[in-house]
Design an enzyme around this catalytic site. Structure first.
Site, PDB file in Angstrom:
ATOM      1  N   LYS A  14       0.844  -1.084   0.049  1.00 30.43           N
ATOM      2  CA  LYS A  14       0.182  -0.022  -0.065  1.00 30.43           C
ATOM      3  C   LYS A  14       0.944   1.441  -0.097  1.00 30.43           C
ATOM      4  CE  LYS A  14       1.046   1.498   4.534  1.00 30.43           C
ATOM      5  NZ  LYS A  14       1.908   2.490   4.244  1.00 30.43           N
ATOM      6  N   GLY A 107       4.451  -6.127   5.935  1.00 29.95           N
ATOM      7  CA  GLY A 107       4.118  -7.208   7.145  1.00 29.95           C
ATOM      8  C   GLY A 107       2.937  -7.178   7.461  1.00 29.95           C
ATOM      9  N   ASP A 141      -3.004  -1.563   9.184  1.00 28.53           N
ATOM     10  CA  ASP A 141      -3.185  -1.394   7.782  1.00 28.53           C
ATOM     11  C   ASP A 141      -3.211  -2.617   7.567  1.00 28.53           C
ATOM     12  OD1 ASP A 141      -1.872   0.734   8.028  1.00 28.53           O
ATOM     13  OD2 ASP A 141       0.068   0.276   7.755  1.00 28.53           O
TER      14      ASP A 141
HETATM   15  P1  ATP Z   1       3.676  -0.367   8.313  1.00 26.10           P
HETATM   16  O1  ATP Z   1       3.072  -1.164   8.805  1.00 26.10           O
HETATM   17  O2  ATP Z   1       4.650   0.262   9.519  1.00 26.10           O
HETATM   18  O3  ATP Z   1       3.991   0.913   7.134  1.00 26.10           O
HETATM   19  P2  ATP Z   1       6.060  -1.313   7.312  1.00 26.10           P
HETATM   20  O4  ATP Z   1       5.841  -1.682   5.687  1.00 26.10           O
HETATM   21  O5  ATP Z   1       7.254   0.032   7.093  1.00 26.10           O
HETATM   22  O6  ATP Z   1       5.338  -0.985   8.012  1.00 26.10           O
HETATM   23  P3  ATP Z   1       6.948  -4.069   7.532  1.00 26.10           P
HETATM   24  O7  ATP Z   1       7.041  -3.882   6.164  1.00 26.10           O
HETATM   25  O8  ATP Z   1       5.707  -4.311   7.362  1.00 26.10           O
HETATM   26  O9  ATP Z   1       6.855  -2.246   7.331  1.00 26.10           O
HETATM   27  O10 ATP Z   1       8.003  -4.337   8.741  1.00 26.10           O
HETATM   28  C1  ATP Z   1       7.257  -3.965  10.353  1.00 26.10           C
HETATM   29  C2  ATP Z   1       8.129  -4.122  11.041  1.00 26.10           C
HETATM   30  O11 ATP Z   1       7.397  -5.700  11.084  1.00 26.10           O
HETATM   31  C3  ATP Z   1       9.622  -5.536  10.495  1.00 26.10           C
HETATM   32  O12 ATP Z   1      10.361  -4.310  11.447  1.00 26.10           O
HETATM   33  C4  ATP Z   1       9.600  -6.905  11.169  1.00 26.10           C
HETATM   34  O13 ATP Z   1      10.536  -7.508  11.140  1.00 26.10           O
HETATM   35  C5  ATP Z   1       8.198  -7.709  11.534  1.00 26.10           C
HETATM   36  N1  ATP Z   1       7.256  -7.983  10.915  1.00 26.10           N
HETATM   37  C6  ATP Z   1       6.458  -9.120  11.290  1.00 26.10           C
HETATM   38  N2  ATP Z   1       5.950  -9.945  10.346  1.00 26.10           N
HETATM   39  C7  ATP Z   1       5.919  -9.269   9.168  1.00 26.10           C
HETATM   40  C8  ATP Z   1       6.334 -10.209   7.194  1.00 26.10           C
HETATM   41  N3  ATP Z   1       5.329 -11.294   7.613  1.00 26.10           N
HETATM   42  N4  ATP Z   1       6.951  -9.161   7.326  1.00 26.10           N
HETATM   43  C9  ATP Z   1       7.438  -8.475   7.232  1.00 26.10           C
HETATM   44  N5  ATP Z   1       7.933  -7.650   8.289  1.00 26.10           N
HETATM   45  C10 ATP Z   1       7.207  -8.462   9.044  1.00 26.10           C
END
Ligand code: ATP
Length: 307
Positions: A14, A107, A141
């Site tokens: 997203k 995530g 989210d």
């Molecule tokens: P946000 O949803 O806050 O925008 P983001 O996109 O910046 O988050 P994500 O890739 O969702 O970040 O990951 C955030 C944290 O969640 C990471 O530090 C990761 O270690 C943890 N995490 C737990 N499960 C997962 C997963 N399935 N995929 C990615 N990250 C994960």
């Protein structure tokens, strides 16, 4: 009776076309008004029966993703099992293309995909409203990743209203950074910046963006992109200023940091312009790598193993 041995679900990344952040609440979260937009950069997750719950992760940034109960996909499995206590064990395999901690909600997307996959595998029969409620318990989210498209999010982002808009496809270039940003740290930097300024008002939806989306005119959408977290993300990751400036100089209709960053996203006028922009940006040396994606993309959807 159909036996389903594994269910594979594809889930989009997203962007936030607008992210308006209110003051911190008593529970530490911030009230948001955001315009979510799902784009065609997908993770794939497969859920298969197993003796006990487990997860394995491969692909982009896999080494930064927990391979235990902290994985958001397994948290989603637990949240669904709380509604179906006799559900058997499941192994979740995640193939990541959405970079980790990049502001693209990968995530949360994996959590949404796990809900859809296990609902199918276990014949849970939960409909979209019930799944959305379970999703909101897993993370802010997650409900949007189920829905996809373009939608207004309020509260922590989990109260969703699909945006009524013509079927325009927007062409995006995503510039992935050489580094990561932690969402809580970006919010903390925003609170520090705001402590020096006046207290922010309640966040509101930007009428210019909504009317741009209704018109389907990419030029207007590009001009109306906004993100309250951007100054905080730039303060923690100053190199992103160069990335944003380079994309605009190269003709992007709009540029912004995605969510809490550090991914920068650029709107292009057409698929061809996006191709040119992606090539020029990757040659400019202002990011780790680039990808093209179009939106709005559909939410988490079963691609194989449906009964
Ligand atoms: P946000 O949803 O806050 O925008 P983001 O996109 O910046 O988050 P994500 O890739 O969702 O970040 O990951 C955030 C944290 O969640 C990471 O530090 C990761 O270690 C943890 N995490 C737990 N499960 C997962 C997963 N399935 N995929 C990615 N990250 C994960």
């Amino acid at each position: 009776m159909t036996i389903v041995t594994g269910v594979t679900v594809r889930v989009p990344a997203k962007l936030n076309l607008q992210l308006a952040v209110g003051p911190p609440r008593a529970d530490g979260y911030h009230d948001l008004v955001t315009v979510f937009h799902a784009v065609s950069l997908f993770d794939e997750i497969t859920a298969e029966p197993a003796r006990r719950d487990g997860v394995s992760v491969s692909g982009e940034g896999a080494d930064r993703v927990p391979a235990d109960g902290d994985n958001l996909a397994l948290r989603a499995v637990s949240a669904l099992r709380a509604e179906m206590p006799s559900a058997p064990g499941v192994h979740v395999t995640i193939a990541k293309r959405i970079p980790v901690a990049a502001g693209l909600a990968g995530g949360s997307g994996d959590a949404a995909a796990a809900l859809v996959a296990c609902n199918e595998l276990w014949a849970g029969g939960f409909g979209p409203p019930q799944l959305a409620e379970i999703a909101a318990r897993v993370g802010s989210d997650v409900a949007f990743a189920l829905l996809g498209g373009t939608a207004v999010g309020r509260g922590r982002g989990e109260q969703l209203t699909p945006a009524l808009a013509p079927a325009t496809q927007y062409h995006w270039v995503l510039a992935f950074a050489d580094g990561h940003l932690s969402t809580p740290e970006v919010y903390a930097a925003l609170d520090r910046q705001r402590a020096r300024e006046q207290v922010p008002a309640e966040p509101g939806l930007d009428p210019a963006l909504m009317s741009a989306l209704r018109s389907g005119d990419a030029r207007l959408v590009g001009r109306a992109l906004s993100n309250d977290l951007q100054p905080a993300a730039l303060s923690l990751f100053p190199a992103l200023r160069k990335t944003l400036a380079a994309g605009l100089e190269l003709g992007a209709l709009g540029a912004l940091v995605s969510g809490s960053g550090p991914t920068c996203v650029f709107l292009a006028a057409s698929a061809d312009r996006a191709l040119d922009l992606a090539a020029s940006l990757s040659g400019a040396g202002v990011c780790r790598s680039v990808a093209r994606a179009s939106g709005p993309a559909p939410g988490a959807a079963i691609i194989s193993g449906a009964r």
